[in-house]
Design an enzyme around this catalytic site. Sequence first.
Site, PDB file in Angstrom:
ATOM      1  N   GLU A 220      -1.744  -2.271  -8.242  1.00 39.57           N
ATOM      2  CA  GLU A 220      -2.958  -2.591  -7.490  1.00 39.57           C
ATOM      3  C   GLU A 220      -3.389  -1.323  -6.776  1.00 39.57           C
ATOM      4  OE1 GLU A 220      -3.437  -2.846  -3.883  1.00 39.57           O
ATOM      5  OE2 GLU A 220      -1.518  -1.860  -3.598  1.00 39.57           O
TER       6      GLU A 220
ATOM      7  N   SER B 225       0.838  -1.191   0.000  1.00 36.39           N
ATOM      8  CA  SER B 225       0.000   0.000   0.000  1.00 36.39           C
ATOM      9  C   SER B 225       0.883   1.255   0.000  1.00 36.39           C
ATOM     10  CB  SER B 225      -0.963  -0.033   1.195  1.00 36.39           C
ATOM     11  OG  SER B 225      -2.001   0.929   1.037  1.00 36.39           O
TER      12      SER B 225
ATOM     13  N   HIS C 218      -4.921  -5.248  -1.706  1.00 32.63           N
ATOM     14  CA  HIS C 218      -5.853  -5.093  -0.591  1.00 32.63           C
ATOM     15  C   HIS C 218      -6.945  -6.157  -0.691  1.00 32.63           C
ATOM     16  CE1 HIS C 218      -3.848  -1.191  -0.870  1.00 32.63           C
ATOM     17  NE2 HIS C 218      -4.200  -0.963   0.374  1.00 32.63           N
TER      18      HIS C 218
END
Length: 307
Positions: free
Chosen positions: A207, A109, A276
């Site tokens: 992502e 992330s 995620h």
Amino acid sequence: MLLPKALKKGDLIGVIAPASPPDMKRLQQAIPFFKSMGLHVKLGQNIDKVYGYLAGTDEERLADFHHMIADDDVKAIIFARGGYGTSRIANVINYDLIAKHPKIIWGYSDITYLHIAIRQKTELVTFHGPMLASDIADPKFDTLSAQMFQQLWEPTALRYDEAFSELNVLVEGRGGGPLVGGNLSLISSTLGTDFEIDTNGKILLMEDIGEVPYQVDSMLNQLKLAGKLGEAAGIIVGDFADAKPKNKPSLLLDEVLQHYLGDLECPVMTGFKIGHCFPHFAIPLGVTALLDTKDKSLSVMPGVIRE
């Protein structure tokens, strides 16, 4: 390429929060996961600090990071969570210190900014994988996600194919190169900085979470105009959680991906459970990977070495 050393029973891991503040109750709930593997856990001195949307000031978060890097008793750094904030300290990190004390660095992330900066400044292989408060403490944290940590104990070549999830081919082909990337919004935020991502001859992972199609469109357009998509050796599209349009009319995410990735000259596949999501297939970044659409597979070289 600089490979960190593998873990062994009795090793000490450091846990810090270089971005947003973690839920300390959830963080404590995740610690037994590592203790069950025979590891000891050391928390950063400032891990419970809160400075607005940050886990302490830039100076406090940087101090924790440098302390864990310099401490040779700490064999791995596993981040508590992502959120926002790693880009604020990237320009003041001591990368020579990292190169002198190479160790396992694991997260994803917002940690993407650190992955890119560390690889390009030191060549150290880092790991894109689930974190404590945001993932391990989640009731949905599953066996496969947990098993991915085993690659830190023994050099392990990974293979992702349709045994894990259905994969979709946007562009056929076969391409190999160092595996780079991570969160799309963080990748695009490196452009024009000293840490601008290098995708030339690389397998690019992307992502994200909570980015609706027009936002993904904007970021992919920026990467396209910067030449980052066209120079890649292959592209793997991970999970895009909560990407459904919130307003009408809208393009669908698949339409956006097709527009920007469907006419590239390198292989492109979507559907990877990386990001995620659960399960979360964890991978080393910086190692050589091979993307092959013929058998719908991604093969990744080991990310650690034995002493």
